[in-house]
Enzyme design. Structure first.
Site, PDB file in Angstrom:
ATOM      1  N   HIS A  18       0.410   4.967  35.957  1.00 53.86           N
ATOM      2  CA  HIS A  18       1.255   4.949  37.284  1.00 53.86           C
ATOM      3  C   HIS A  18       0.082   4.580  37.962  1.00 53.86           C
ATOM      4  CE1 HIS A  18       4.999   7.297  35.714  1.00 53.86           C
ATOM      5  NE2 HIS A  18       5.441   5.983  36.120  1.00 53.86           N
ATOM      6  N   HIS A  41      13.130  -0.828  33.014  1.00 54.50           N
ATOM      7  CA  HIS A  41      13.695   0.434  32.221  1.00 54.50           C
ATOM      8  C   HIS A  41      12.689   1.171  32.772  1.00 54.50           C
ATOM      9  CE1 HIS A  41      12.953  -2.886  29.007  1.00 54.50           C
ATOM     10  NE2 HIS A  41      13.352  -2.341  28.314  1.00 54.50           N
ATOM     11  N   SER A 106       8.844   5.223  38.198  1.00 53.43           N
ATOM     12  CA  SER A 106       8.279   4.198  38.548  1.00 53.43           C
ATOM     13  C   SER A 106       9.404   3.646  40.296  1.00 53.43           C
ATOM     14  CB  SER A 106       8.179   3.302  37.258  1.00 53.43           C
ATOM     15  OG  SER A 106       9.363   3.021  36.810  1.00 53.43           O
ATOM     16  N   GLU A 124      18.143   0.915  34.284  1.00 54.78           N
ATOM     17  CA  GLU A 124      18.203   1.161  33.370  1.00 54.78           C
ATOM     18  C   GLU A 124      19.708   1.304  32.188  1.00 54.78           C
ATOM     19  OE1 GLU A 124      16.230   4.056  31.959  1.00 54.78           O
ATOM     20  OE2 GLU A 124      18.322   4.268  30.612  1.00 54.78           O
ATOM     21  N   ASP A 149      20.790  -4.706  30.646  1.00 55.82           N
ATOM     22  CA  ASP A 149      20.071  -4.402  29.599  1.00 55.82           C
ATOM     23  C   ASP A 149      18.647  -4.966  30.206  1.00 55.82           C
ATOM     24  OD1 ASP A 149      18.331  -5.704  27.722  1.00 55.82           O
ATOM     25  OD2 ASP A 149      19.977  -5.634  26.364  1.00 55.82           O
ATOM     26  N   GLY A 150      17.861  -4.256  30.810  1.00 52.43           N
ATOM     27  CA  GLY A 150      16.336  -4.802  31.334  1.00 52.43           C
ATOM     28  C   GLY A 150      15.870  -6.876  30.567  1.00 52.43           C
ATOM     29  N   ASP A 170       9.028  -1.354  30.781  1.00 52.70           N
ATOM     30  CA  ASP A 170       8.176  -0.143  30.128  1.00 52.70           C
ATOM     31  C   ASP A 170       9.635   0.324  29.049  1.00 52.70           C
ATOM     32  OD1 ASP A 170       6.802   2.745  29.559  1.00 52.70           O
ATOM     33  OD2 ASP A 170       7.862   2.820  31.594  1.00 52.70           O
TER      34      ASP A 170
HETATM   35  N1  SAM Z   1       9.249   3.527  33.777  1.00 51.52           N
HETATM   36  C1  SAM Z   1       9.978   4.764  33.997  1.00 51.52           C
HETATM   37  C2  SAM Z   1       8.816   5.175  34.509  1.00 51.52           C
HETATM   38  O1  SAM Z   1       7.643   5.053  34.146  1.00 51.52           O
HETATM   39  O2  SAM Z   1       9.145   5.948  35.377  1.00 51.52           O
HETATM   40  C3  SAM Z   1       9.903   5.441  32.639  1.00 51.52           C
HETATM   41  C4  SAM Z   1      11.243   4.753  31.412  1.00 51.52           C
HETATM   42  S1  SAM Z   1      11.248   5.475  29.778  1.00 51.52           S
HETATM   43  C5  SAM Z   1       9.581   5.169  29.203  1.00 51.52           C
HETATM   44  C6  SAM Z   1      12.655   4.727  29.432  1.00 51.52           C
HETATM   45  C7  SAM Z   1      13.768   3.918  29.802  1.00 51.52           C
HETATM   46  O3  SAM Z   1      13.953   2.676  29.656  1.00 51.52           O
HETATM   47  C8  SAM Z   1      14.514   4.732  29.029  1.00 51.52           C
HETATM   48  O4  SAM Z   1      15.312   5.641  30.449  1.00 51.52           O
HETATM   49  C9  SAM Z   1      15.649   4.766  28.303  1.00 51.52           C
HETATM   50  O5  SAM Z   1      16.596   5.439  28.556  1.00 51.52           O
HETATM   51  C10 SAM Z   1      15.772   2.732  29.088  1.00 51.52           C
HETATM   52  N2  SAM Z   1      15.722   1.680  28.501  1.00 51.52           N
HETATM   53  C11 SAM Z   1      16.211   1.289  26.954  1.00 51.52           C
HETATM   54  N3  SAM Z   1      16.048   1.092  26.663  1.00 51.52           N
HETATM   55  C12 SAM Z   1      16.894  -0.652  27.583  1.00 51.52           C
HETATM   56  C13 SAM Z   1      17.449  -1.317  28.197  1.00 51.52           C
HETATM   57  N4  SAM Z   1      17.399  -2.268  26.670  1.00 51.52           N
HETATM   58  N5  SAM Z   1      17.254  -2.230  29.331  1.00 51.52           N
HETATM   59  C14 SAM Z   1      16.842  -0.842  30.073  1.00 51.52           C
HETATM   60  N6  SAM Z   1      16.934   0.057  30.231  1.00 51.52           N
HETATM   61  C15 SAM Z   1      16.667   0.781  28.817  1.00 51.52           C
END
Ligand code: SAM
Length: 287
Positions: A18, A41, A106, A124, A149-150, A170
């Site tokens: 961050h 993500h 984020s 997400e 899906d990201g 992420d």
């Molecule tokens: N980026 C956030 C932050 O810095 O505050 C933290 C994200 S966390 C490490 C990862 C997130 O990705 C989780 O909430 C999870 O549910 C989500 N996730 C998992 N697979 C995913 C996908 N294929 N596409 C989107 N989100 C996904």
């Protein structure tokens, strides 16, 4: 999908990611041209550090709580700006004593930096996190929350019409094929949108992670790392953030900020900044 970022919010990995994210956003919004941001993500958007999940691990205590209470002597500007963003978010919930209670994820940090006309998509997948993320930005038309899906979103939205963009990737790294999926999606994205700035977070924990970092280096990123000392087995002890096409002056800001942060996070904590390996200079100007 079991991962909940609430267990880890505000830990040393978030502090690294961050601080860098805030600086990337500052530099990329300095130019009077529209910016597109994609958070592949996104997580929940904001976290309660006094809540059950954060209290279970106590990770924020050794991260943002320690940094926020450190004496501010010689604090590098990038760290001051990151802490100001965290404090501003916290104040919205009534905090006054300087000890962080709420921590911005984020998407919240991105939202703070956006100017009118910039565009932001936050993806997400986890239903509970999507619910919280939508609630976090309810009524805010500057943020498009997608339950998606990201990696698929990367394909769908790049290149952006603005031709200037920041992409944060992420993932939770709980799926066995995460490294492979990420690399495939990232290579494809860079082919379609070569001038975009990409920030990719990853854990440094085993051979698979080392092989992943090796593969990533072919994309010539600037690499930031942070390592903790004396961590018990099974807990994350090190992580990296690779930044492809960092804006001008980003490397300089991180070289100043990260060692300062490492010193404040305690004995045994170290940070490193490594320029792109294949001879291309870092700090290529964004278009
Ligand atoms: N980026 C956030 C932050 O810095 O505050 C933290 C994200 S966390 C490490 C990862 C997130 O990705 C989780 O909430 C999870 O549910 C989500 N996730 C998992 N697979 C995913 C996908 N294929 N596409 C989107 N989100 C996904």
């Amino acid at each position: 999908m079991n991962y909940r970022h609430g267990y880890h919010a505000g830990n040393f990995a978030d502090v690294l990611k961050h601080t860098a994210l805030c600086e990337l956003l500052r530099l990329l919004t300095a130019k009077d041209k529209k910016l597109f941001v994609l958070d592949t993500h996104a997580g929940a958007g904001g976290y309660d550090l006094a809540g059950r999940l954060a209290q279970r691990t106590g990770e924020a205590e050794a991260g943002i709580a320690r940094l926020a209470s450190a004496p501010r002597t010689d604090m590098p500007p990038a760290v001051a700006r990151y802490l100001a963003a965290v404090a501003a978010y916290d104040r919205k919930f009534g905090a006054t004593d300087g000890k962080p209670r709420r921590y911005p994820g984020s998407p919240r940090l991105v939202r703070t930096a956006l100017r009118p006309g910039d565009r932001f998509i936050a993806c997400e997948l986890h239903p509970e996190e999507v619910f919280l993320l939508k609630r976090e930005f309810a009524g805010d038309r500057a943020v498009e929350v997608r339950q998606a899906d990201g990696y698929k979103a990367l394909k769908a939205v790049l290149p952006p019409i603005e031709r200037r963009g920041l992409v944060l990737i992420d993932p939770p790294f709980e799926a066995a094929d995460e490294y492979e999926r990420l690399l495939r999606a990232l290579r494809h994205a860079v082919r379609r949108f070569a001038t975009g700035c990409y920030a990719v977070w990853y854990p440094i924990k085993d051979e698979a992670a080392a092989a992943f970092a090796d593969e990533l280096s072919a994309l010539e990123p600037l690499t930031l790392e942070m390592r903790l000392g004396g961590i018990e087995p099974g807990r994350l002890a090190a992580c990296g953030l690779s930044v492809i096409n960092p804006p001008w002056r980003f490397e300089e800001a991180m070289r100043e900020a990260l060692p300062w942060i490492a010193d404040r996070l305690g004995p045994g904590v170290s940070a490193a900044v490594r320029p792109p390996q294949a001879g291309r200079p870092a700090g290529k100007a964004a278009p």
